[in-house]
Design a protein around this motif. Structure first.
Motif, PDB file in Angstrom:
ATOM      1  N   ALA A 125       0.828  -1.201   0.000  1.00 45.30           N
ATOM      2  CA  ALA A 125       0.000   0.000   0.000  1.00 45.30           C
ATOM      3  C   ALA A 125       0.867   1.256   0.000  1.00 45.30           C
ATOM      4  O   ALA A 125       0.583   2.228  -0.723  1.00 45.30           O
ATOM      5  N   VAL A 126       1.933   1.239   0.777  1.00 44.14           N
ATOM      6  CA  VAL A 126       2.842   2.389   0.822  1.00 44.14           C
ATOM      7  C   VAL A 126       3.523   2.593  -0.524  1.00 44.14           C
ATOM      8  O   VAL A 126       3.595   3.707  -1.054  1.00 44.14           O
ATOM      9  N   VAL A 127       4.014   1.494  -1.099  1.00 44.95           N
ATOM     10  CA  VAL A 127       4.695   1.583  -2.392  1.00 44.95           C
ATOM     11  C   VAL A 127       3.717   1.989  -3.489  1.00 44.95           C
ATOM     12  O   VAL A 127       4.031   2.812  -4.357  1.00 44.95           O
ATOM     13  N   GLY A 128       2.498   1.434  -3.473  1.00 46.47           N
ATOM     14  CA  GLY A 128       1.504   1.779  -4.482  1.00 46.47           C
ATOM     15  C   GLY A 128       1.111   3.235  -4.432  1.00 46.47           C
ATOM     16  O   GLY A 128       0.975   3.897  -5.470  1.00 46.47           O
ATOM     17  N   ALA A 129       0.915   3.767  -3.222  1.00 44.92           N
ATOM     18  CA  ALA A 129       0.589   5.183  -3.093  1.00 44.92           C
ATOM     19  C   ALA A 129       1.733   6.055  -3.610  1.00 44.92           C
ATOM     20  O   ALA A 129       1.504   7.085  -4.267  1.00 44.92           O
ATOM     21  N   SER A 130       2.967   5.660  -3.340  1.00 44.78           N
ATOM     22  CA  SER A 130       4.121   6.404  -3.852  1.00 44.78           C
ATOM     23  C   SER A 130       4.155   6.377  -5.369  1.00 44.78           C
ATOM     24  O   SER A 130       4.426   7.400  -6.017  1.00 44.78           O
ATOM     25  N   PHE A 131       3.856   5.205  -5.951  1.00 54.44           N
ATOM     26  CA  PHE A 131       3.855   5.094  -7.415  1.00 54.44           C
ATOM     27  C   PHE A 131       2.818   6.018  -8.037  1.00 54.44           C
ATOM     28  O   PHE A 131       3.106   6.740  -9.002  1.00 54.44           O
ATOM     29  N   GLY A 132       1.598   6.007  -7.508  1.00 58.51           N
ATOM     30  CA  GLY A 132       0.564   6.873  -8.058  1.00 58.51           C
ATOM     31  C   GLY A 132       0.924   8.336  -7.951  1.00 58.51           C
ATOM     32  O   GLY A 132       0.719   9.112  -8.890  1.00 58.51           O
ATOM     33  N   ALA A 133       1.472   8.738  -6.803  1.00 61.63           N
ATOM     34  CA  ALA A 133       1.837  10.140  -6.610  1.00 61.63           C
ATOM     35  C   ALA A 133       2.985  10.553  -7.516  1.00 61.63           C
ATOM     36  O   ALA A 133       2.976  11.642  -8.099  1.00 61.63           O
ATOM     37  N   ILE A 134       3.981   9.680  -7.649  1.00 61.57           N
ATOM     38  CA  ILE A 134       5.131   9.998  -8.506  1.00 61.57           C
ATOM     39  C   ILE A 134       4.704  10.152  -9.952  1.00 61.57           C
ATOM     40  O   ILE A 134       5.137  11.076 -10.659  1.00 61.57           O
ATOM     41  N   ALA A 135       3.844   9.253 -10.414  1.00 54.85           N
ATOM     42  CA  ALA A 135       3.405   9.308 -11.814  1.00 54.85           C
ATOM     43  C   ALA A 135       2.660  10.604 -12.114  1.00 54.85           C
ATOM     44  O   ALA A 135       2.875  11.238 -13.146  1.00 54.85           O
ATOM     45  N   VAL A 136       1.782  11.016 -11.200  1.00 51.03           N
ATOM     46  CA  VAL A 136       0.967  12.211 -11.436  1.00 51.03           C
ATOM     47  C   VAL A 136       1.789  13.485 -11.292  1.00 51.03           C
ATOM     48  O   VAL A 136       1.709  14.394 -12.124  1.00 51.03           O
ATOM     49  N   GLY A 173       4.814  13.777 -11.755  1.00 49.55           N
ATOM     50  CA  GLY A 173       5.780  13.829 -12.848  1.00 49.55           C
ATOM     51  C   GLY A 173       5.195  14.338 -14.153  1.00 49.55           C
ATOM     52  O   GLY A 173       5.934  14.616 -15.094  1.00 49.55           O
ATOM     53  N   GLY A 174       3.859  14.432 -14.227  1.00 48.40           N
ATOM     54  CA  GLY A 174       3.225  14.981 -15.422  1.00 48.40           C
ATOM     55  C   GLY A 174       2.222  14.082 -16.097  1.00 48.40           C
ATOM     56  O   GLY A 174       1.591  14.494 -17.077  1.00 48.40           O
ATOM     57  N   LEU A 175       2.022  12.867 -15.612  1.00 47.83           N
ATOM     58  CA  LEU A 175       1.054  11.959 -16.225  1.00 47.83           C
ATOM     59  C   LEU A 175      -0.350  12.221 -15.679  1.00 47.83           C
ATOM     60  O   LEU A 175      -0.511  12.689 -14.552  1.00 47.83           O
ATOM     61  N   ASP A 176      -1.351  11.938 -16.487  1.00 47.06           N
ATOM     62  CA  ASP A 176      -2.729  12.057 -16.035  1.00 47.06           C
ATOM     63  C   ASP A 176      -3.026  10.994 -14.982  1.00 47.06           C
ATOM     64  O   ASP A 176      -2.467   9.884 -15.041  1.00 47.06           O
ATOM     65  N   PRO A 177      -3.918  11.277 -14.021  1.00 47.46           N
ATOM     66  CA  PRO A 177      -4.192  10.298 -12.957  1.00 47.46           C
ATOM     67  C   PRO A 177      -4.671   8.946 -13.461  1.00 47.46           C
ATOM     68  O   PRO A 177      -4.416   7.918 -12.828  1.00 47.46           O
ATOM     69  N   TRP A 178      -5.360   8.903 -14.609  1.00 42.67           N
ATOM     70  CA  TRP A 178      -5.887   7.632 -15.083  1.00 42.67           C
ATOM     71  C   TRP A 178      -4.782   6.703 -15.575  1.00 42.67           C
ATOM     72  O   TRP A 178      -4.985   5.485 -15.612  1.00 42.67           O
ATOM     73  N   VAL A 179      -3.610   7.256 -15.921  1.00 41.70           N
ATOM     74  CA  VAL A 179      -2.529   6.421 -16.472  1.00 41.70           C
ATOM     75  C   VAL A 179      -2.019   5.419 -15.436  1.00 41.70           C
ATOM     76  O   VAL A 179      -2.005   4.206 -15.704  1.00 41.70           O
ATOM     77  N   PRO A 180      -1.590   5.842 -14.243  1.00 44.12           N
ATOM     78  CA  PRO A 180      -1.133   4.828 -13.271  1.00 44.12           C
ATOM     79  C   PRO A 180      -2.249   3.921 -12.788  1.00 44.12           C
ATOM     80  O   PRO A 180      -1.994   2.752 -12.456  1.00 44.12           O
ATOM     81  N   ALA A 202      -2.498   8.585  -6.737  1.00 43.50           N
ATOM     82  CA  ALA A 202      -2.669   9.407  -7.935  1.00 43.50           C
ATOM     83  C   ALA A 202      -3.567  10.606  -7.657  1.00 43.50           C
ATOM     84  O   ALA A 202      -3.293  11.728  -8.109  1.00 43.50           O
ATOM     85  N   LEU A 203      -4.655  10.390  -6.909  1.00 39.23           N
ATOM     86  CA  LEU A 203      -5.554  11.495  -6.585  1.00 39.23           C
ATOM     87  C   LEU A 203      -4.877  12.491  -5.645  1.00 39.23           C
ATOM     88  O   LEU A 203      -5.042  13.708  -5.789  1.00 39.23           O
ATOM     89  N   ALA A 204      -4.097  11.980  -4.702  1.00 35.79           N
ATOM     90  CA  ALA A 204      -3.377  12.875  -3.799  1.00 35.79           C
ATOM     91  C   ALA A 204      -2.280  13.629  -4.537  1.00 35.79           C
ATOM     92  O   ALA A 204      -1.972  14.781  -4.209  1.00 35.79           O
ATOM     93  N   GLY A 205      -1.714  12.979  -5.564  1.00 36.82           N
ATOM     94  CA  GLY A 205      -0.634  13.615  -6.307  1.00 36.82           C
ATOM     95  C   GLY A 205      -1.071  14.835  -7.090  1.00 36.82           C
ATOM     96  O   GLY A 205      -0.252  15.700  -7.416  1.00 36.82           O
TER      97      GLY A 205
END
Length: 236
Positions: free
Chosen positions: A24-35, A37-44, A151-154
């Motif tokens: 859960a910690v790693v997944g939340a980090s992945f979503g935040a990093i992706a967003v 970084g410039g990606l749309d939230p739906w991508v991750p 991703a939403l938090a990002g």
């Protein structure tokens, strides 16, 4: 099958819970990093549903955010996920369901390092199948909810480097790699691959030097040298 779930020991259930917390910690980090970084939230979010491979997802997004091409991102992810092929053979008995083909496909999608490790703890086929499905389903739900939350938090975060989120990607990969470096051959291959990557980074597009790290495997794949034959000594 229900009786198999009931016979699972508390230690296994506790360990699955701990792995879910870590994912859960790693997944939340992945979503935040992706967003951030410039990606749309739906991508991750979509990637997590259809790929469901943390290391591969981090690698693909890392290559894209560094300016690499989508082809290089996909190749980097495939290289990391190649380890799942022998995993599939290891738990083939767990996935074997001749009556329902879709359950085999769903089971194959749940193959991860964690699900295979938990399944291999047990020798009883029914219990192995129960542990695999329980762990895989729990991790799939946890991972996707965490990625969506991250991703939403990002979207409300500024510079990800301010929170240190940019360090999550290399930290996760380092954690995955370190246990395998105990083997001397693996360690030498990793060091050679890292040297090739560092040497090629200034001259090649992002993502390509990472793929060239596979050259570190060449000495490991060569047949071992045989000691020279010594002629028998003549009796004195």
């Amino acid at each position: 099958m229900r009786s198999s779930y009931r016979t699972l020991d508390r230690g296994t259930l506790r360990d699955i819970l701990l792995v879910r917390v870590a994912d859960a910690v790693v997944g939340a980090s992945f979503g935040a990093i992706a967003v951030t970084g410039g990606l749309d939230p739906w991508v991750p979010i979509v990637m997590s549903v259809f790929v469901f491979a943390g290391g591969a997802q981090f690698a693909a997004v890392g290559v894209v955010l560094a300016g690499g091409s989508p082809v290089a991102a996909v190749l980097a992810a495939l290289v990391l996920n190649a380890r799942l092929v022998p995993f599939g053979f290891t738990v083939a008995d767990v996935l074997d369901d001749r009556r329902r083909r879709w359950t085999r496909l769903a089971g194959a999608h749940l193959i991860t390092d964690e699900t295979v490790a938990f399944a291999l703890r047990h020798t009883d086929p029914a219990r192995r199948r129960a542990v695999f499905r329980l762990c895989g389903t729990a991790l799939f739900v946890t991972w996707n909810l965490a990625v969506a939350g991250g991703a939403l938090a990002g979207t409300g975060l500024g510079d990800p480097t301010a929170l240190g989120l940019d360090a999550a990607f290399p930290a996760v990969l380092l954690a995955l790699v370190l246990p395998t470096l105990r083997d001397r051959a693996t360690r030498n291959a990793a060091l050679l691959g890292a040297a090739v990557t560092l040497a090629a980074t200034p001259y090649l597009p992002a993502g390509v030097p990472v793929l060239l790290a596979l050259l570190g495997l060449i000495p490991h794949l060569l047949p071992p040298r045989r000691p020279p034959l010594t002629p028998p000594r003549e009796p004195s």
